[in-house]
Design an enzyme around this catalytic site. Structure first.
Site, PDB file in Angstrom:
ATOM      1  N   SER A 119       0.805  -1.216   0.000  1.00  0.00           N
ATOM      2  CA  SER A 119       0.000   0.000   0.000  1.00  0.00           C
ATOM      3  C   SER A 119       0.841   1.271   0.000  1.00  0.00           C
ATOM      4  O   SER A 119       1.659   1.478  -0.879  1.00  0.00           O
ATOM      5  CB  SER A 119      -0.948  -0.034   1.196  1.00  0.00           C
ATOM      6  N   HIS A 120       0.679   2.081   1.057  1.00  0.00           N
ATOM      7  CA  HIS A 120       1.344   3.388   1.124  1.00  0.00           C
ATOM      8  C   HIS A 120       2.755   3.278   1.703  1.00  0.00           C
ATOM      9  O   HIS A 120       3.432   4.285   1.831  1.00  0.00           O
ATOM     10  CB  HIS A 120       0.514   4.315   2.004  1.00  0.00           C
ATOM     11  N   ASP A 285      -2.293   6.404  -3.554  1.00  0.00           N
ATOM     12  CA  ASP A 285      -1.158   5.743  -2.903  1.00  0.00           C
ATOM     13  C   ASP A 285      -0.581   4.617  -3.765  1.00  0.00           C
ATOM     14  O   ASP A 285      -0.937   4.476  -4.933  1.00  0.00           O
ATOM     15  CB  ASP A 285      -1.572   5.211  -1.526  1.00  0.00           C
ATOM     16  N   ASP A 287      -1.032   1.372  -4.109  1.00  0.00           N
ATOM     17  CA  ASP A 287      -1.916   0.436  -4.814  1.00  0.00           C
ATOM     18  C   ASP A 287      -3.229   1.071  -5.255  1.00  0.00           C
ATOM     19  O   ASP A 287      -4.151   0.359  -5.674  1.00  0.00           O
ATOM     20  CB  ASP A 287      -2.180  -0.807  -3.956  1.00  0.00           C
ATOM     21  N   ASP A 289      -5.728   2.680  -3.724  1.00  0.00           N
ATOM     22  CA  ASP A 289      -7.018   2.674  -3.027  1.00  0.00           C
ATOM     23  C   ASP A 289      -7.217   3.893  -2.132  1.00  0.00           C
ATOM     24  O   ASP A 289      -8.327   4.167  -1.695  1.00  0.00           O
ATOM     25  CB  ASP A 289      -7.252   1.363  -2.256  1.00  0.00           C
ATOM     26  N   ARG A 290      -6.145   4.630  -1.847  1.00  0.00           N
ATOM     27  CA  ARG A 290      -6.308   5.835  -1.024  1.00  0.00           C
ATOM     28  C   ARG A 290      -6.427   7.074  -1.897  1.00  0.00           C
ATOM     29  O   ARG A 290      -6.012   7.064  -3.052  1.00  0.00           O
ATOM     30  CB  ARG A 290      -5.101   6.024  -0.108  1.00  0.00           C
ATOM     31  N   LYS A 384     -11.698   0.276  -0.970  1.00  0.00           N
ATOM     32  CA  LYS A 384     -11.678   1.724  -1.116  1.00  0.00           C
ATOM     33  C   LYS A 384     -11.035   2.045  -2.460  1.00  0.00           C
ATOM     34  O   LYS A 384     -10.325   1.214  -3.022  1.00  0.00           O
ATOM     35  CB  LYS A 384     -10.958   2.386   0.050  1.00  0.00           C
TER      36      LYS A 384
HETATM   37  C1  G16 Z   1      -5.166  -0.252   5.369  1.00  0.00           C
HETATM   38  C2  G16 Z   1      -6.577  -0.687   5.584  1.00  0.00           C
HETATM   39  C3  G16 Z   1      -7.409   0.473   6.067  1.00  0.00           C
HETATM   40  C4  G16 Z   1      -6.774   1.094   7.292  1.00  0.00           C
HETATM   41  C5  G16 Z   1      -5.346   1.479   7.001  1.00  0.00           C
HETATM   42  C6  G16 Z   1      -4.601   1.956   8.228  1.00  0.00           C
HETATM   43  O1  G16 Z   1      -5.116   0.657   4.312  1.00  0.00           O
HETATM   44  O2  G16 Z   1      -7.141  -1.191   4.397  1.00  0.00           O
HETATM   45  O3  G16 Z   1      -8.687  -0.005   6.343  1.00  0.00           O
HETATM   46  O4  G16 Z   1      -7.497   2.217   7.696  1.00  0.00           O
HETATM   47  O5  G16 Z   1      -4.641   0.355   6.518  1.00  0.00           O
HETATM   48  O6  G16 Z   1      -4.534   0.913   9.126  1.00  0.00           O
HETATM   49  P1  G16 Z   1      -3.650   1.022  10.428  1.00  0.00           P
HETATM   50  O7  G16 Z   1      -4.151   2.245  11.157  1.00  0.00           O
HETATM   51  O8  G16 Z   1      -3.908  -0.253  11.160  1.00  0.00           O
HETATM   52  O9  G16 Z   1      -2.213   1.214  10.016  1.00  0.00           O
HETATM   53  P2  G16 Z   1      -4.047   0.479   3.150  1.00  0.00           P
HETATM   54  O10 G16 Z   1      -4.311   1.620   2.213  1.00  0.00           O
HETATM   55  O11 G16 Z   1      -2.719   0.567   3.845  1.00  0.00           O
HETATM   56  O12 G16 Z   1      -4.307  -0.861   2.586  1.00  0.00           O
END
Ligand code: G16
Length: 551
Positions: A119-120, A285, A287, A289-290, A384
């Site tokens: 992800s990010h 981000d 992938d 989704d953000r 998302k």
């Molecule tokens: C993931 C989850 C999200 C979550 C985020 C932050 O996002 O899919 O639902 O809000 O992580 O999670 P945490 O606060 O536990 O670090 P992504 O975009 O990283 O896949």
């Protein structure tokens, strides 16, 4: 060894790893952890062992293009062939955004999808890698599934892999690997077609071609570059310089593909560059989704974005019939709750993690959902969706003929403003972080009625969620403290970090008086920030004077 249509399937004896428990969103580790012999294979075999529906079924496969993506895809293809998968659709160059995977699973009725992404989190040889599984509804696998893969990973003795050549991924084509068909597909077109069904592309295009609005989209050298080119430049005729950092790179150009004010610096400076600056800015981000939405010198908090979307969805073609309900994660501000109250629809509060929205969407209890962590989405898929959120805002601007700032201020005037911030303390000692949370948990039942600088505690607990569809219970999801003026503080540990622990502190304050809507956010929240620091004893327990990241 078994022969499958003249292809050798080899059983490889392996030893187990004890750290393959997926977090908030799949398994995320440093690249060198994934590079250990058998590490990736063990986790993938655990997925195949649990997702038995993949045998004889269709698998969607792709990732965000980070370092190790291409290598992992070749391994997974060979393991899929050995585990009896009938067909794999894999994105050209190994690229598929997380929302595109969700879209493809649903469109082609796949048994599931594997997304390779952290992800990010930063990428490159010294960065992070990750893998997550999405189920047949297109959404992230639920906790019951990830718990099962973890249990299997702890006792796995062997995995199956085909003795086959690598497949070229740099062009669209179809081929066989033993009895398994592989289609290397256009990563973008199915997803872009879905977007055209939801939004008024003609209206958005006219807004661009008439010169009324210029945009800037920062793909952060991650997966959304090709999607942005097709959708914003080709289908919507956006201004020629609308895209920045739009070539996907294995290390994201050395950047941190997290769409926030701290990491999308180039975008922010373009939007704040004075006369002639684009009126609309957005970033996504690793992938895809953000999303982050900004105007000229103006940032839209993701929690506000969800509330604004909810209040205005009926103005857009894909949502003109109205919305049936909304959901937000616990730490997301309660801005959307105010809109739901006015619309007379249900508003659900879930734990952090997109997987908790899946049942609510499938059961048609909600149409929109979102999180403070720069995520928003709808029932069009089960993830998302960054580009979707950008299109939502563009369509809204085209309908309302107002700037990002005007839309947001008008919203605050009507519903009140939720000042909101998140303070992250990164890579802190894991034991210290656990002790801090335990101390909060121990206090949480006795905080009610306490008063801190004039803020009286109404309720304090460790958040627990009962899914209204399947009645599953998820406990210990964060300490929440509610005050009598609707202010709120939430504490939880991140489930996506790969180094030590990350403490997240979420702080919000509700203000109905429009004359008080212009304060800098950290100023408006100063007292509550101090209260949070003192209740949790952050400075002494984490040995930090300041948060590492403020969003
Ligand atoms: C993931 C989850 C999200 C979550 C985020 C932050 O996002 O899919 O639902 O809000 O992580 O999670 P945490 O606060 O536990 O670090 P992504 O975009 O990283 O896949």
């Amino acid at each position: 060894m078994i022969l499958n249509n003249k292809m050798k399937i080899i059983n490889i004896a392996t030893t187990t790893f004890d750290d393959q428990k997926p977090g908030t969103s799949g398994l995320r580790k440093k690249v060198n952890v994934f590079q250990q012999s058998h590490y990736l294979e063990n986790f993938v075999q655990s997925i195949f062992n649990v997702a038995t529906e993949l045998k004889g079924g269709l698998l969607i496969l792709g990732g965000d293009g980070r370092y190790y993506n291409a290598h992992a895809i070749q391994i997974i293809l060979k393991m899929a062939a050995a585990n009896g998968v009938k067909q794999v659709m894999v994105g050209e160059n190994g690229l598929l955004s997380t929302p595109a995977v969700s879209c493809l699973i649903r469109k082609y009725k796949a048994a599931g999808g594997i997304v390779l992404s952290a992800s990010h989190n930063p990428g490159g040889v010294n960065g992070d890698f990750g893998i997550k599984f999405n189920i047949a509804n297109g959404g992230p696998a639920p906790t019951s599934f990830t718990d099962a893969t973890y249990e299997i990973s702890k006792r796995l003795a062997e995995y199956q892999i085909a003795d086959a050549d690598d497949i070229p991924l740099d062009r669209q084509h179809s081929c066989q690997m033993g009895e398994m068909k592989i289609d290397v597909i256009d990563s973008v077109s199915d997803y872009a077609d879905l977007m055209e069904q939801l939004f008024d592309f003609n209206k958005i295009r006219t807004m661009f071609t008439s010169g009324w609005l210029e945009m800037c989209f920062d793909a952060m050298h991650a997966v959304t570059g090709p999607y942005a080119r097709e959708i914003f430049s080709k289908r919507l005729s956006a201004n020629v310089d609308a895209l920045i950092n739009s070539i996907p790179l294995e290390d994201f150009g050395g950047g941190h593909p997290d769409p926030n004010l701290a990491h999308a610096k180039e975008l922010v400076s373009r939007l704040n560059s004075g006369p002639g600056a684009p009126g609309f800015g957005a970033a996504s981000d690793g992938d895809g989704d953000r999303n982050m939405i900004i105007g000229q010198n103006f940032f839209v908090n993701p929690s506000d974005s969800l509330a604004i979307m909810t209040a205005n969805a009926h103005l857009l073609p894909g949502y003109k019939q109205g919305i049936c309900g909304v959901a937000r994660s616990l730490p997301t501000s309660r801005a959307v709750d105010k809109v739901a109250e006015v619309l007379g629809i249900d508003c659900y509060e879930t734990p952090t993690g997109w997987k908790y929205f899946g049942n609510l969407l499938d059961d048609k209890r909600i149409t929109l959902c979102g999180e403070e962590s720069f995520g928003s989405g709808s029932d069009h898929i089960r993830e998302k969706d960054g580009i979707w959120a950008v299109l939502f805002w563009l369509n809204l601007i085209a309908v309302k003929q107002q700037s990002v700032e005007e839309i947001t201020r008008e919203h605050w005037k009507k519903y009140g403003r939720h000042y909101y911030t998140r303070h992250d303390y990164e890579a802190i000692d894991s034991d210290a972080a656990e002790a801090l949370m335990q101390n909060l948990r121990d206090q949480s039942n006795s905080l009610a009625e306490n008063e801190y600088s004039g803020y009286k505690v109404l309720l304090s607990d460790d958040f627990s969620y009962t899914d209204p569809v399947d009645n599953s219970i998820t406990e210990n999801q964060g300490i929440r403290i509610l005050f009598d003026d609707e202010s709120r503080i939430v504490f939880r540990l991140s489930g996506t970090g790969t180094e030590g622990a990350t403490l997240r502190v979420y702080i919000e304050k509700y203000e109905t008086d429009a004359s008080q809507h212009n304060l800098p956010v950290q100023t408006a929240l100063t007292e509550l920030i101090d209260i949070a620091n003192s209740i949790a004893e952050i400075k002494s327990r984490c040995n930090r004077d300041q948060p590492d990241v403020i969003t």
